[in-house]
Design an enzyme around this catalytic site. Structure first.
Site, PDB file in Angstrom:
ATOM      1  N   HIS A 202       0.825  -1.214   0.000  1.00 41.37           N
ATOM      2  CA  HIS A 202       0.000   0.000   0.000  1.00 41.37           C
ATOM      3  C   HIS A 202       0.860   1.265   0.000  1.00 41.37           C
ATOM      4  O   HIS A 202       0.337   2.375   0.084  1.00 41.37           O
ATOM      5  CB  HIS A 202      -0.914  -0.032   1.236  1.00 41.37           C
ATOM      6  CG  HIS A 202      -2.052   0.919   1.193  1.00 41.37           C
ATOM      7  ND1 HIS A 202      -2.203   1.930   2.121  1.00 41.37           N
ATOM      8  CD2 HIS A 202      -3.107   1.036   0.353  1.00 41.37           C
ATOM      9  CE1 HIS A 202      -3.300   2.616   1.865  1.00 41.37           C
ATOM     10  NE2 HIS A 202      -3.870   2.096   0.788  1.00 41.37           N
TER      11      HIS A 202
ATOM     12  N   LYS B  76      -4.128  10.738   5.272  1.00 38.16           N
ATOM     13  CA  LYS B  76      -3.771   9.986   6.483  1.00 38.16           C
ATOM     14  C   LYS B  76      -2.789  10.836   7.284  1.00 38.16           C
ATOM     15  O   LYS B  76      -1.583  10.812   7.055  1.00 38.16           O
ATOM     16  CB  LYS B  76      -3.121   8.642   6.126  1.00 38.16           C
ATOM     17  CG  LYS B  76      -4.021   7.702   5.283  1.00 38.16           C
ATOM     18  CD  LYS B  76      -3.737   7.799   3.841  1.00 38.16           C
ATOM     19  CE  LYS B  76      -4.305   6.678   3.003  1.00 38.16           C
ATOM     20  NZ  LYS B  76      -5.692   6.359   3.150  1.00 38.16           N
TER      21      LYS B  76
END
Length: 467
Positions: free
Chosen positions: A209, A387
Site C-alpha cells: 500500500h 492519512k
C-alpha cells in the site's frame, strides 16, 4: 459413499484450520469470528479464511531477516542526541521496529490534493540526474500515466536509471500494453505479488500500500496520493478526491530509498544499493524526520504502535484525518482515554465512503468515540483520503497507513514522522480549516439515528473483524 467421503474431507480440513487458528490467531475477536465463519458458512467460511484470514507475521514473506540483505543506517552521535530528547520513547520505538533513526537537515513541503502534488513530482522527476525509484499501490492508466511515460522516456535517454514497482492487486487494471511500453523504453518494472492462481491464497491478502518516489536518493515523496486521474478530475460517484502528500529533501528521503530497495529485492530478487547522500544539495530548513515502515513480515505492528504512542503522548490535543478509522481495542481505548483525560481529540472523516461496508464499519465506532468526548467532523466535499495525525504543535505524521487492522497487520505501509513545531502548526491550521467546513456530529444526535443505520453499522463492524 461419495458424499460421505466429501463430508469427511471437509471436516478434516475444517478441523485443521481450527487448530491453526487457535495456535496462531492474533486477536480473540478475529479468532472467534473465523471459527464462527468456518462452522456456520459451509465451504464459504473456509474459502474466506484461506483468502483473508491467515496470519503471516510469523510465516515471513521474506524468508531471511532483512538485515542480512542491507546494512541499515546506524544511529550517529547526532542521532543518539536526538533520541534522548523530548520524544526519546517514540524515536526509540520507531528505530527498533523499522531501523531508521531520526535525521536532521530535511526540507519539508506539504502538498495538498492532486494538482499541487503532481506539479511538484514532475518538477523533481525532470531534475533527476541518476536514479528514479517509484512504487505505488494504484497506478492507473490515463493522462497522468501517459505523462509519466513521456517523462520516463526523456530521462532514460539522459542516462537516468528508473525502477518501478506496482501492486499486483491495487494496479490490477494496468494493462500489459502499458507495461510493455515501460519496458520498451528501458524502465525496470515489477509487480508486487501479482494476481496468480497458483499462489492465490498465499499472496492476495498481502498488499503493498506504499506510495514512494525517490529521486537521486535525496528527494522523496510519500503520502496518500496514488497515480490516478481521479486526483485531477474526480470521479462520478464521489466527486473530487482530496488527499495529502509530502515532499522531503534530505537524509529522510534516503531512508525512503531503503524502503524501496527492500521491496525491490522482494519483487525482483535483485539487490539495489540505496543512493548515497548528496552533500552538494542544500536544504532550506532543518526539520527532524523519522521514517517508519511496516509490513506483515515484521515482528511487531510498527505503524499501530507508532499511532498508539502518539495518542498516549498527547497532552493538549491530537487531530486525526483518515478515511478508514476502524480502531482495534488498543487504539479505541487510547483515543477514549485521551479524551476522558482532557485532551482535545478530533477526527476528520470523509462523509462519503468509497465502499458501503467500510463506511458502515467506520460509523459503527462513532457512538463509542463520541460518548467519550471525541469530536467527529464529517468532510462533505468529495472524498477525503488523507492519512494525517498532528499533536500539541510539536509532532505530526503523514503517510499511507490507515487506522485499521489491514494497514497494521496485512499491508506494507510507510509514514514519515515529523518532530517539527512549524510543520505541526501548518497541519493543525489546515485541519481546523477543513473541520470548520465540515459537519460536526454530536452524541445526542448520533445515538438517535435510525435503527436501519445501526443495523448496517453492526453488519459492517462484524465484517471488519474478519479483515
Amino acid at each position: 459413499m461419495g458424499l460421505h467421503i466429501i463430508l469427511t474431507i471437509y471436516v478434516l480440513i475444517a478441523l485443521t484450520l481450527v487448530v491453526s487458528i487457535l495456535l496462531h490467531g492474533a486477536k480473540p475477536s478475529k479468532t472467534l469470528g473465523w471459527l464462527l465463519a468456518i462452522f456456520t458458512v459451509p465451504v464459504g467460511g473456509i474459502f474466506l479464511y484461506l483468502l483473508l484470514g491467515r496470519n503471516r507475521r510469523k510465516n515471513k514473506l521474506i524468508l531471511l531477516k532483512k538485515e542480512r540483505f542491507f546494512q541499515f543506517p546506524k544511529p550517529s552521535l547526532e542521532h543518539m542526541s536526538a533520541m534522548h530528547g523530548q520524544f526519546k520513547k517514540l524515536m526509540t520505538l520507531v528505530y527498533r521496529n523499522s531501523h531508521f533513526p531520526p535525521t536532521e537537515g530535511n526540507d519539508l513541503q506539504l502538498l495538498k490534493d492532486g494538482e499541487t502534488t503532481f506539479e511538484a513530482i514532475f518538477k523533481a522527476l525532470d531534475a533527476a540526474q541518476h536514479t528514479i525509484h517509484l512504487q505505488y499501490y494504484i497506478f492507473e492508466e490515463g493522462e497522468l500515466a501517459d505523462a509519466f511515460l513521456i517523462l520516463f522516456a526523456k530521462k532514460i535517454k539522459e542516462g537516468v536509471s528508473i525502477r518501478m514497482i506496482y501492486d499486483g492487486v491495487g494496479s490490477f487494471s494496468l494493462s500489459k500494453k502499458y507495461i510493455n511500453k515501460l519496458e520498451a523504453i528501458g524502465v525496470e518494472v515489477y509487480p508486487f505479488l501479482p494476481f496468480k492462481f497458483g499462489r492465490f491464497f498465499r499472496s492476495l491478502n498481502y498488499r503493498n500500500h506504499r506510495k514512494i518516489i525517490v529521486i537521486d536518493g535525496y528527494t522523496g515523496f510519500t503520502g496518500g496520493i496514488n497515480i490516478s486521474d481521479k486526483y485531477l478530475k474526480g470521479d462520478e460517484a464521489l466527486g473530487k478526491w482530496h488527499d495529502m502528500h509530502l515532499q522531503i529533501i534530505g537524509p529522510a528521503a534516503t531512508h525512503l530509498d531503503y524502503v524501496f530497495t527492500l521491496d525491490w529485492y522482494l519483487v525482483s530478487q535483485q539487490e539495489c544499493t540505496p543512493a548515497k547522500r548528496n552533500s552538494d544539495v542544500k536544504v532550506g530548513t532543518n526539520s527532524l524526520v523519522q521514517i517508519v515502515a511496516g509490513g506483515p513480515d515484521d515482528d511487531f505492528a510498527s505503524l499501530e504502535q507508532t499511532y498508539f504512542s502518539m495518542i498516549n503522548k498527547a497532552e493538549k490535543y491530537i487531530y486525526i484525518t483518515n478515511p478508514y478509522i476502524i480502531p482495534g481495542q488498543a487504539l479505541l481505548q487510547a483515543l477514549q482515554t485521551a479524551a476522558l483525560s482532557g485532551v482535545d481529540v478530533r477526527l476528520l472523516v470523509s462523509e462519503k465512503a468509497d465502499s458501503k461496508i467500510v463506511g458502515w464499519s467506520v460509523r459503527s465506532y462513532f457512538e463509542a468515540l463520541l460518548k467519550s468526548g471525541i469530536k467527529i467532523h464529517l468532510f462533505p466535499d468529495g472524498f477525503l483520503h488523507s492519512k494525517i495525525i498532528v499533536s500539541d504543535d510539536v509532532i505530526s505524521t503523514i503517510g499511507t497507513a490507515n487506522l485499521d487492522d489491514r494497514s497494521f497487520e496485512q499491508n506494507y505501509e510507510v509514514n514519515a514522522v515529523m518532530y517539527d513545531s512549524a510543520f505541526a502548526k501548518l497541519l493543525k491550521a489546515d485541519f481546523l480549516k477543513d473541520a470548520h467546513r465540515s459537519k460536526s456530529l454530536t452524541y445526542v444526535e448520533f445515538v438517535n439515528r435510525p435503527w436501519s443505520d445501526k443495523l448496517k453499522e453492526g453488519f459492517g463492524k462484524l465484517f471488519s473483524a474478519l479483515l
